[in-house]
Design a protein around this motif. Structure first.
Motif, PDB file in Angstrom:
ATOM      1  N   UNK A  14       0.829  -1.211   0.000  1.00 61.65           N
ATOM      2  CA  UNK A  14       0.000   0.000   0.000  1.00 61.65           C
ATOM      3  C   UNK A  14       0.862   1.259   0.000  1.00 61.65           C
ATOM      4  N   UNK A  15       1.834   1.286   0.925  1.00 56.52           N
ATOM      5  CA  UNK A  15       2.677   2.478   1.026  1.00 56.52           C
ATOM      6  C   UNK A  15       3.635   2.572  -0.154  1.00 56.52           C
ATOM      7  N   UNK A  19       4.446   5.796  -2.555  1.00 60.26           N
ATOM      8  CA  UNK A  19       5.766   6.419  -2.554  1.00 60.26           C
ATOM      9  C   UNK A  19       6.432   6.306  -3.931  1.00 60.26           C
ATOM     10  N   UNK A 223       6.955  15.923   0.078  1.00 58.90           N
ATOM     11  CA  UNK A 223       8.242  16.232  -0.561  1.00 58.90           C
ATOM     12  C   UNK A 223       9.336  15.317  -0.021  1.00 58.90           C
ATOM     13  N   UNK A 224       9.342  15.130   1.280  1.00 59.59           N
ATOM     14  CA  UNK A 224      10.371  14.300   1.911  1.00 59.59           C
ATOM     15  C   UNK A 224      10.309  12.861   1.401  1.00 59.59           C
ATOM     16  N   UNK A 227      11.396  12.799  -2.299  1.00 60.06           N
ATOM     17  CA  UNK A 227      12.848  13.020  -2.350  1.00 60.06           C
ATOM     18  C   UNK A 227      13.596  11.750  -1.945  1.00 60.06           C
TER      19      UNK A 227
END
Lengths: 291, 409
Positions: A14-15, A19, A223-224, A227
């Motif tokens: 899921x994550x 990402x 953003x983190x 990145x």
């Protein structure tokens, strides 16, 4: 233990999908233009909040999606035109990055002014069905995210075999030479920022549909995450997708098997480890292609 | 395709530098709110996170102060005594949810000598750090949202906590869970002083009652990435889940619980759910959710009806957020204290200690010698059909004691 592994696997998937989409959007600019857009998450979250408002006003999923994509593209192109482009090619690599921080603050206030700081609900754009796995669920955002990744991969493979794709590579590898050959480098940059904004908006919408409660505070974390996924992947598009899944996997293992408080620490540990041990990212382990 | 030779170290360094720069950004808001001040006016510093992620809390604090100010000033100002007719003037100050900023503002208020008292602040961390600064200068500080017992850990004379203190919330929640027959609880606690303290108090009292906390998950405050730790908590098969976090955290966790087709009852320890935005944001996931608030919209006293009517006239709902209710009470309490005629602001604390209000609209208001509110009541509700349904109340009768009271006194 078996149940925990099933749960951890479901959380990782899921994550990881979320990402990966965000990471690919970020890596598009970092990998192809060598530029770091720290307003990436703010553009995505602005698109997310506008789309939430559109849904609450109209109830239309199509209008909601279109609003998110339009705002994401416009915000990203605005960052390129007004913050990055005027500073490009002046020999100072830090200045454009700082400019994107300024752009991020402006975008964040554009989110806060009309929408406030309070969390708001986000609709189940992809339906309410979910597959229960262990003590968690795999919802439709996983399928949607995987579809986006596959679509992006196919579009990339198609584009990089054509004239426009080769122009992008030329601008990336030899910007001055590309201009001498008549390649419109500025237009290439704008298009890449637009695509990055599009992917950011899609990633933002996927996050919103997954967590169901969104607010302006999501922007910096977005953003983190993007990145980190891009850096772990070494800046290539495939690497960023891989980095996203690696990041999701690490967070899932930390959350499900150790405890949530360790999740960010493990994610940052992964980032630092990659920077120290494989400064060009994980991509070399699996691929040598930048695209 | 050619691979890049760029490494990531320079970019990472730039990222870290710019992250630090962006974290430095903060804004402040100042200036008086309301009518122009005169020397007879009673100026009050209203402090809270007016901008940033917790701006809603700051706005709620300011809303409560504004309601009380308008009520007092429209009635002619301070009702009697040396300051009869003096108007209340509010000075909103933005602490940006920062402990350092809150302490800085406390120093500014001490130095300015304009303000009679310092009201508000958001989280308990800020209140704990701010209280000694104001106490040293004998400036009255009324915490109107933060309610950790640690704010009053030292023998202060000028520090007051207007909400019931943490044990009232945690102990009553443990009693509610136990009385409903639950013996195994999981706790989801935000990694902040208020979350950790509240969760520990709940665990201690639930265990003392005979229950057991089978799992405790700690998460970063405000983190919506809840899927993993919620799944871990559910794996412990709790009969009830207690949440010690902010509203957005609770909503995100509720969604993950329900999307896993799990119907485990959920209980809020922090009194953060009593707001229209919670109902809207949580939607169907909130069904059965149990929470607490100092405001009982069904209370039939004249003061309660008055508060509901003025709030409803302005905000079009009778769901009064906690920071609004407590800040309203605090300003009313200060105005009443001014009637006794303190010679200057260093005497205001003693005057506040003598205030006894039978009903501010939220409830009876008076303080024990430590500055803790006596007799504060938390009303328990559950969510049904998209609305709050009130069930019972718990009154804090001593710092570490709560007793059940019926609705509609």
């Amino acid at each position: 233990m078996g149940g925990s592994l099933v749960t951890a696997g479901a959380v990782a998937l899921s994550l990881g999908v979320l990402y990966a989409v965000l990471g690919v959007g970020f890596a598009l600019l970092y990998g192809l233009l060598g530029e770091v857009n720290l307003a990436f998450g703010d553009a995505a979250v602005l698109a997310l909040l506008v789309s939430a408002a559109v849904f609450s006003a109209t109830g239309s999923v199509i209008l909601t999606a279109l609003a998110a994509l339009a705002v994401g593209v416009l915000a990203s192109v605005a960052v390129e035109r007004f913050a990055v482009a005027p500073l490009r090619g002046r020999g100072n690599t830090l200045a454009p990055i700082i400019a994107t921080v300024g752009a991020a603050l402006i975008l964040r206030n554009l989110s806060l002014t009309p929408f406030g700081a309070e969390d708001r609900s986000y609709p189940q754009l992809f339906g309410s069905g979910a597959l229960v796995a262990g003590t968690t669920s795999l919802d439709a955002t996983v399928i949607a995210g995987l579809s986006v990744l596959l679509g992006a991969a196919a579009a990339g493979a198609w584009a990089f075999r054509r004239r426009w794709g080769r122009a992008v590579i030329a601008v990336r590898d030899a910007p001055v030479g590309a201009r001498l050959l008549g390649i419109p480098a500025a237009r290439v940059s704008v298009v890449l920022y637009a695509i990055a904004g599009l992917l950011g908006a899609v990633g933002g919408v996927l996050v919103g549909a997954h967590v169901r409660t969104v607010g302006a505070e999501l922007s910096w974390r977005t953003t983190l995450l993007a990145f980190t996924a891009a850096i772990i992947g070494g800046g290539s598009l495939r690497g960023a997708a891989l980095g996203g899944f690696a990041l999701g996997g690490v967070e899932a293992v930390a959350q499900v098997l150790l405890g949530s408080i360790w999740a960010e620490a493990f994610a940052l540990l992964l980032l630092v480890s990659v920077i120290l041990l494989r400064p060009r990212g994980l991509r070399r382990a699996l691929t040598t292609s930048r695209t | 395709m050619k691979t890049s030779r760029r490494g990531v170290r320079p970019v990472a360094a730039a990222f870290i530098i710019t992250a630090a720069l962006s974290a430095c950004g903060s804004t402040t808001s100042g200036g008086s709110s309301g009518t122009a001040a005169t020397t007879r006016d009673i100026r009050l510093a209203i402090v809270g996170p007016m901008t940033g992620d917790a701006a809603a809390d700051g706005q709620h604090i300011l809303d409560g102060a504004t309601l009380a100010r308008d009520q007092i000033n429209n009635a002619g100002g301070v009702a009697s005594g040396l300051y009869k007719g003096a108007k209340i003037v509010l000075d909103p100050l933005d602490d940006t949810e920062s402990v350092d900023r809150s302490v800085t503002l406390a120093h500014q208020v001490v130095d300015s000598s304009q303000e009679w008292a310092f009201l508000g602040t958001g989280f308990s961390d800020a209140a704990i750090a701010t209280a000694p600064v104001l106490e040293r200068a004998s400036v009255s500080y009324l915490s109107t949202y933060a309610s950790s017992a640690q704010i009053l850990a030292k023998p202060f004379k000028n520090v007051f906590v207007v909400p019931p203190t943490f044990p009232a919330y945690a102990y009553s929640a443990a009693e509610v869970a136990y009385k409903q027959g639950y013996r195994h609880a999981a706790v989801l606690q935000a990694n902040a002083a208020f979350g950790l303290q509240m969760a520990k108090l709940f665990t201690d009292h639930f265990t003392a009652l005979g229950g057991m906390v089978v799992d405790t998950e700690t998460y970063t405050l405000g983190d919506k990435n809840t899927q993993g730790f919620v799944a871990k908590a559910l794996a412990s098969q709790p009969e009830v889940i207690a949440m010690a976090g902010l509203t957005g955290d609770d909503v995100a966790q509720l969604h993950q619980i329900r999307s896993a087709a799990n119907s485990t009852p959920v209980l809020d320890l922090e009194a953060v759910a009593f707001s229209q935005s919670f109902l809207t944001t949580a939607g169907n996931d909130a069904l059965g959710f149990v929470g607490q608030t100092p405001s009982d919209p069904k209370r039939k006293t004249a003061a309660a009806a008055h508060l509901r009517s003025i709030y409803s006239a302005k905000f079009h709902t009778d769901v009064i957020p906690d920071p609004t209710a407590f800040t309203y009470e605090a300003v009313i309490g200060v105005a009443r204290a001014m009637e006794s005629g303190p010679s200057d602001r260093t005497q205001l604390g003693a005057a506040i200690h003598n205030v006894q209000l039978a009903d501010t609209g939220v409830g009876p208001l008076r303080f024990d010698p430590s500055g803790a509110r006596l007799g504060g009541t938390l009303w328990y509700f559950h969510v049904a059909n998209g609305a709050f349904v009130f069930d019972t109340g718990y009154r804090q009768t001593a710092p570490l004691a709560v007793h059940e009271v019926p609705l509609e006194e």
